[in-house]
Motif scaffolding. Structure first.
Motif, PDB file in Angstrom:
ATOM      1  N   UNK A 222       0.766  -1.225  -0.033  1.00  0.00           N
ATOM      2  CA  UNK A 222       0.114   0.121   0.224  1.00  0.00           C
ATOM      3  C   UNK A 222       0.895   1.333  -0.121  1.00  0.00           C
ATOM      4  N   UNK A 223       2.348   1.068   0.145  1.00  0.00           N
ATOM      5  CA  UNK A 223       3.059   2.183  -0.008  1.00  0.00           C
ATOM      6  C   UNK A 223       3.450   2.706   1.193  1.00  0.00           C
ATOM      7  N   UNK A 224       3.603   2.178   2.248  1.00  0.00           N
ATOM      8  CA  UNK A 224       4.143   2.727   3.719  1.00  0.00           C
ATOM      9  C   UNK A 224       5.314   3.288   3.352  1.00  0.00           C
ATOM     10  N   UNK A 225       5.689   4.470   4.193  1.00  0.00           N
ATOM     11  CA  UNK A 225       7.058   5.147   3.917  1.00  0.00           C
ATOM     12  C   UNK A 225       8.104   4.114   4.919  1.00  0.00           C
ATOM     13  N   UNK A 226       7.704   3.551   5.802  1.00  0.00           N
ATOM     14  CA  UNK A 226       8.718   2.856   6.685  1.00  0.00           C
ATOM     15  C   UNK A 226       7.831   1.768   7.378  1.00  0.00           C
ATOM     16  N   UNK A 227       8.491   0.356   7.589  1.00  0.00           N
ATOM     17  CA  UNK A 227       7.859  -0.544   8.147  1.00  0.00           C
ATOM     18  C   UNK A 227       8.544  -1.200   9.345  1.00  0.00           C
ATOM     19  N   UNK A 228       8.346  -1.042  10.354  1.00  0.00           N
ATOM     20  CA  UNK A 228       8.921  -1.368  11.750  1.00  0.00           C
ATOM     21  C   UNK A 228       8.413  -2.620  12.085  1.00  0.00           C
ATOM     22  N   UNK A 229       9.226  -3.710  12.294  1.00  0.00           N
ATOM     23  CA  UNK A 229       8.424  -4.933  12.928  1.00  0.00           C
ATOM     24  C   UNK A 229       9.066  -5.286  14.391  1.00  0.00           C
ATOM     25  N   UNK A 230       8.244  -5.390  15.325  1.00  0.00           N
ATOM     26  CA  UNK A 230       8.539  -5.579  16.802  1.00  0.00           C
ATOM     27  C   UNK A 230       8.674  -6.955  17.085  1.00  0.00           C
ATOM     28  N   UNK A 231       9.451  -7.718  17.544  1.00  0.00           N
ATOM     29  CA  UNK A 231       9.541  -9.089  17.980  1.00  0.00           C
ATOM     30  C   UNK A 231       9.897  -9.280  19.496  1.00  0.00           C
ATOM     31  N   UNK A 232       9.445 -10.327  20.064  1.00  0.00           N
ATOM     32  CA  UNK A 232      10.243 -10.391  21.315  1.00  0.00           C
ATOM     33  C   UNK A 232      11.422 -11.274  21.520  1.00  0.00           C
ATOM     34  N   UNK A 233      11.735 -11.903  20.683  1.00  0.00           N
ATOM     35  CA  UNK A 233      12.966 -12.778  20.570  1.00  0.00           C
ATOM     36  C   UNK A 233      13.839 -12.788  19.559  1.00  0.00           C
ATOM     37  N   UNK A 234      15.264 -13.108  19.797  1.00  0.00           N
ATOM     38  CA  UNK A 234      16.046 -13.038  18.869  1.00  0.00           C
ATOM     39  C   UNK A 234      15.638 -14.009  17.602  1.00  0.00           C
ATOM     40  N   UNK A 235      15.116 -15.255  17.958  1.00  0.00           N
ATOM     41  CA  UNK A 235      15.038 -16.051  16.920  1.00  0.00           C
ATOM     42  C   UNK A 235      13.875 -15.767  16.053  1.00  0.00           C
ATOM     43  N   UNK A 236      13.033 -14.830  16.546  1.00  0.00           N
ATOM     44  CA  UNK A 236      11.938 -14.208  15.505  1.00  0.00           C
ATOM     45  C   UNK A 236      12.570 -13.035  14.917  1.00  0.00           C
ATOM     46  N   UNK A 237      13.324 -12.342  15.486  1.00  0.00           N
ATOM     47  CA  UNK A 237      14.120 -11.460  14.473  1.00  0.00           C
ATOM     48  C   UNK A 237      14.858 -11.953  13.430  1.00  0.00           C
ATOM     49  N   UNK A 238      15.323 -13.196  13.695  1.00  0.00           N
ATOM     50  CA  UNK A 238      16.343 -14.015  12.795  1.00  0.00           C
ATOM     51  C   UNK A 238      15.382 -14.097  11.711  1.00  0.00           C
TER      52      UNK A 238
END
Length: 362
Positions: A222-238
């Motif tokens: 949809x054209x967002x300027x920036x997308x920030x993902x928040x996760x609780x654990x390093x394995x999810x960040x990976x």
């Protein structure tokens, strides 16, 4: 065939007599296989339990050594369905979805289904008459995916979709289970641009999950300027790193007001649109606090306390719009499936999750 209500009032057994209780709010439904003129009966293949519901039961039946008593989880699901005539967790109020084959279609049904169609229901199991006949013998109780035999009933105003032939049926079910999220995110991003003339910053709490990853993909589409993902654990960040779904992936506790605010601000926030996809309670005020004035918070988690959200926004003097993701936006299933097909990062996450659930390693 007997007269029916298109919204299922005729299937409500408890409370008795008022005719004012819809199936989702009812204590017990009639799960009999005989259909009314506008109903459809589905032979069940797989149930997909709502994440918040399964997590609650998993936590309830976790042993002192940290392992989950799958047999106890299975027994609880069987008891809920047997006593209520539907799958509705009494703590979370949520249910899930299912896939199966159309067994019988009433002559007045308007759902466009035919006997033999392979379908996913797009309405919650918390309002779907359901009967399980195999004791869930093929399920170990250790995941949201529940192989099952039995039947379910769709009303005149229910929603179901014929499963696409180019995708694994259970992969499509996983997408359809959360298909309301990306469609609404796309709508809100588009509305924000029309209202402000600016492309929004979008934060997704629980960005590595099913609804979270699709919401990130929808924000990009949809054209967002920036997308920030928040996760609780390093394995999810990976899991998210290298997928291209987020411009920033941050590890933070979504229940921590100041911790979440700091993490989002360091990643380029505050957000104009915050999407709450985590299945734990206590994220209401942190989500509000990390959203810019005039922004929007979309709550997709069934663990959300909406009173806490409303009163929390008031207490914070936060000028934000808050929306409940109700799971339905016109065209939501087709849109979510297209995102899966066209976004390699999303497809990889879903296929990995499905493989883990099918092998019991998720």
């Amino acid at each position: 065939m007997t007269a029916t209500s298109p919204v299922g009032l005729h299937r409500v057994l408890e409370p008795v007599g008022s005719g004012l209780t819809l199936p989702q709010a009812a204590q017990r439904l009639d799960d009999s296989p005989q259909i009314g003129a506008d109903e459809v009966r589905i032979d069940i293949e797989v149930l997909n339990l709502d994440a918040a519901s399964y997590r609650q039961m998993e936590g309830k039946h976790t042993r002192s050594d940290g392992t989950v008593d799958g047999a106890a989880v299975r027994a609880e699901v069987l008891e809920i369905v047997a006593s209520r005539g539907k799958m509705q967790n009494p703590v979370t109020g949520s249910g899930g979805m299912l896939i199966g084959r159309v067994a019988e279609v009433g002559p007045d049904s308007t759902l466009g289904l035919q006997p033999g169609d392979h379908v996913a229901t797009l309405v919650s199991l918390s309002l779907t008459p359901l009967r399980i006949t195999d004791g869930l013998a093929a399920w170990d109780g250790l995941g949201e995916r529940v192989p099952a035999k039995g039947h379910a009933i769709l009303f005149g105003r229910s929603i179901a979709a014929v499963l696409p032939e180019d995708l694994d049926a259970e992969l499509a079910l996983m997408v359809m289970d959360v298909c309301g999220a990306p469609a609404l995110v796309s709508r809100v991003v588009t509305e924000h641009r029309a209202r402000t003339g600016q492309d929004p910053v979008v934060t997704v709490l629980g960005g590595a999950g099913k609804s979270g990853s699709l919401s990130l993909a929808a924000a990009a589409d949809a054209g967002a300027a920036r997308r920030i993902a928040v996760v609780p654990l390093q394995r999810e960040a990976d899991l998210l790193q290298g997928t291209g779904l987020a411009d920033s992936v941050v590890i933070a506790d979504a229940r921590s007001p100041l911790g979440l605010l700091a993490a989002v601000e360091q990643a380029g926030g505050p957000a104009d649109v915050t999407v709450v996809c985590v299945d734990v309670p206590g994220c209401e005020q942190p989500a509000i606090l990390s959203t810019a004035a005039g922004g929007t918070v979309i709550f997709f988690s069934m663990a959300t306390n909406f009173a806490a959200a409303a009163l929390g926004a008031e207490g914070l003097a936060a000028d934000v719009r808050m929306m409940i993701g109700n799971g339905y936006v016109p065209g939501h299933a087709d849109y979510a499936l297209e995102l899966l097909r066209n976004t390699p990062g999303v497809r990889a996450l879903f296929e990995s999750r499905l493989a883990g659930e099918q092998t019991g390693t998720s």
